[in-house]
Design a protein around this motif. Structure first.
Motif, PDB file in Angstrom:
ATOM      1  N   PRO A 210       0.822  -1.018   0.090  1.00  0.00           N
ATOM      2  CA  PRO A 210      -0.019  -0.213   0.185  1.00  0.00           C
ATOM      3  C   PRO A 210       0.877   1.299  -0.187  1.00  0.00           C
ATOM      4  O   PRO A 210       0.265   1.861  -0.790  1.00  0.00           O
ATOM      5  N   GLY A 211       2.080   1.108   0.847  1.00  0.00           N
ATOM      6  CA  GLY A 211       2.745   2.489   0.475  1.00  0.00           C
ATOM      7  C   GLY A 211       3.843   3.077  -0.477  1.00  0.00           C
ATOM      8  O   GLY A 211       4.472   4.116  -0.495  1.00  0.00           O
ATOM      9  N   ALA A 212       3.634   1.638  -1.309  1.00  0.00           N
ATOM     10  CA  ALA A 212       3.798   2.296  -2.918  1.00  0.00           C
ATOM     11  C   ALA A 212       3.582   3.282  -4.120  1.00  0.00           C
ATOM     12  O   ALA A 212       3.238   2.325  -4.674  1.00  0.00           O
ATOM     13  N   SER A 213       3.847   3.934  -3.425  1.00  0.00           N
ATOM     14  CA  SER A 213       2.580   5.546  -4.241  1.00  0.00           C
ATOM     15  C   SER A 213       3.621   5.896  -4.847  1.00  0.00           C
ATOM     16  O   SER A 213       2.448   6.961  -5.735  1.00  0.00           O
ATOM     17  N   TRP A 214       4.656   5.728  -5.202  1.00  0.00           N
ATOM     18  CA  TRP A 214       5.136   6.228  -6.265  1.00  0.00           C
ATOM     19  C   TRP A 214       4.985   5.905  -8.115  1.00  0.00           C
ATOM     20  O   TRP A 214       5.502   4.568  -8.139  1.00  0.00           O
ATOM     21  N   ILE A 215       4.548   7.235  -8.814  1.00  0.00           N
ATOM     22  CA  ILE A 215       4.711   6.819 -10.437  1.00  0.00           C
ATOM     23  C   ILE A 215       6.063   7.608 -10.516  1.00  0.00           C
ATOM     24  O   ILE A 215       5.624   9.043 -11.310  1.00  0.00           O
ATOM     25  N   SER A 216       7.129   7.139 -11.293  1.00  0.00           N
ATOM     26  CA  SER A 216       8.656   7.997 -12.256  1.00  0.00           C
ATOM     27  C   SER A 216       7.840   8.377 -13.593  1.00  0.00           C
ATOM     28  O   SER A 216       8.211   7.370 -13.995  1.00  0.00           O
TER      29      SER A 216
END
Ligand SMILES: *Cc1c(COP(=O)(O)O)cnc(C)c1O
Length: 248
Positions: A210-216
């Motif tokens: 759930p904490g993996a919210s980054w989209i580079s």
């Protein structure tokens, strides 16, 4: 310092233009500007440019070659280094992992199991040696190329869940999300579709973590489409720093 003045105004103008583009894109997408990080990709440009960008409010930089990045980060003033988040965004050989773990806060280009293992050991060794104080943040790089569009690095979408498991098994890594470089040659609709696929992959990663919210996603030429598709981290080089670095 005064000799830096022309370069300072050049960077200031370019940065203002990029910030304007990001703000316009965020508004058009109904997104909060605060959720879009601007990472200035300073590869091929000297540490003095990073110092100037720091004075202009840039807090995140990106680098793509280990040797160059290590030397430049070491050159930065202590206060500048402390304020900055250093993102490693280039393709990474496993034998460079130990070096990168000394100075990078985030690695965007995790694309294979062997690299996960190497980065985990490298981050552990750097922690033990007192060279870093935090876990290494990582993103899984996804290859969005398909059919006629050549891939530009990254793991295939189908392998993302198993690579996610491998990162989770690491003792010194923290998975923050996903990264991609758009395939070459896409038009506006094609870019939106590609970044949209990345956003879907990001959503499946978030189900696992759930904490993996980054989209580079998004660079100088396609940051608008990336913002429209939900990117949280834009990696912008030439639009801020110019199209070519001084000879090094
Ligand atoms: C160089 C680079 C960028 C920045 O590209 P520009 O087109 O100069 O904005 C972004 N991401 C990666 C992985 C890069 O190597």
């Amino acid at each position: 310092m005064s000799t830096d003045e022309p370069r300072r105004s050049e960077l200031e103008d370019a940065l203002a233009a990029v910030r304007g583009r990001v703000a316009t894109a965020a508004e058009a997408a109904g997104r909060d500007l605060g959720e879009v990080h601007l990472v200035a990709v300073t590869k091929n440009f000297p540490a003095s440019d990073i110092e100037l960008l720091d004075r202009l409010g840039i807090r995140e930089i990106g680098e793509s070659k280990d040797q160059e990045a290590a030397a430049k980060v070491a050159e930065l003033e202590a206060m500048t280094r402390q304020r900055l988040t250093v993102h490693f965004v280039g393709q990474l050989q496993t034998n460079k992992a130990r070096s990168v773990a000394r100075y990078a806060d985030v690695v965007h280009s995790v694309d294979r199991p062997r690299l996960v293992g190497a980065l985990d050991r490298a981050a552990g060794a750097a922690l033990d040696a007192g060279e870093r104080t935090a876990f290494l943040d990582v993103l899984i790089q996804v290859d969005l190329g398909e059919g006629e569009w050549a891939g530009r690095g990254g793991t295939t979408p189908g392998t993302v869940p198993s690579l996610t498991d491998q990162v989770l098994a690491g003792e010194h890594l923290r998975l923050r999300g996903v990264m991609a470089v758009a395939p070459r040659g896409l038009d506006d609709a094609g870019l939106l579709a590609a970044f949209g696929r990345l956003a879907e992959i990001a959503a499946t990663v978030r189900e696992q973590v759930p904490g993996a919210s980054w989209i580079s996603a998004g660079m100088s030429a396609d940051l608008e489409q990336a913002v429209a598709a939900g990117a949280t981290h834009l990696r912008v080089g030439s639009a801020i720093l110019g199209s070519r670095g001084p000879a090094r």
